[in-house]
Design a protein around this motif. Structure first.
Motif: not given
Ligand code: CA
Length: 224
Positions: A207-211
């Motif tokens: 789970r990643k929000f900021i790429h």
């Protein structure tokens, strides 16, 4: 959110600037009307606070010229005078709100929050990406329904990323909207804040929000 404060009384200008900073806003101050116009031409402000009695150009004239030049952000007038005609002049020149000095800082903040709140027509007062939510009126962040403990700057940074979700934002754009004119461009302070945010968001391989967008900056993805 970056705010322009045009106020010639040094003590008041500094009081407002410092207070806004503590709440996570970036604020630049101008001691006269001409400087206010110059700063507004060079920086993308999200709000302007204009004292009415300013040297060189008064606040009403600054407001009128800002609107004439296409300045679209909300404008709040500040004045020591509580005279009806001043309020009318200010509002007629394109201001959105009016605050009479002396004022309680809490009231200034409440009005700033109200002016910066997304209009119902274009957005909700809660910005969200998946289960990550930013409640702007309450100034609270939640992830998976649980409160997130963010610093004022982290909140501002996340707000900016959420307002631009699914769009890559460069470090310059982030600096212009989240930090003030005293930002030292030689530092990696943005990357440090992003790292802290990622840690608080509990990002992992799944789970990643900021790429990180190579060569561009960062992107907060709505679909997580
Ligand atoms: Ca003044």
């Amino acid at each position: 959110m970056r705010i322009l404060v045009a106020e010639d009384e040094k003590k008041i200008a500094e009081f407002i600037r410092r207070g806004l900073k503590e709440e996570g806003y970036a604020a630049d101050t101008a001691p006269d009307g001409e400087e206010a116009l110059r700063l507004a031409a060079e920086n993308p402000y999200d709000l302007a606070l204009l004292d009415v009695m300013l040297p060189k150009l008064d606040g009403v004239e600054v407001c009128r010229r800002l609107r004439a030049s296409g300045f679209a952000a909300p404008i709040m007038m500040l004045t020591a005078k509580d005279r009806v005609e001043d309020k009318v002049k200010g509002l007629d020149s394109g201001a959105n709100d009016y605050l009479t000095k002396p004022f309680a800082f809490e009231e200034l903040l409440a009005r700033v929050r109200a002016l910066l709140r997304p209009r119902p027509a274009d957005a909700a007062a809660v910005l969200a990406a998946g289960t990550l939510e930013l409640d702007l009126p309450a100034h609270k962040a939640r992830l998976d329904g649980k409160p997130l403990d963010l610093s004022a700057k982290e909140f501002s940074l996340l707000e900016y990323l959420l307002r631009n979700k699914d769009r890559a934002v460069s470090r310059t754009m982030i600096v212009e909207h989240v930090w003030d004119i005293n930002f030292d461009t030689g530092t990696n302070v943005i990357d440090v804040h992003i790292t802290h945010l990622r840690r608080k968001l509990g990002e992992n391989a799944r789970r990643k929000f900021i790429h990180t967008i190579r060569g561009k900056g960062y992107m907060l993805k709505a679909d997580v």
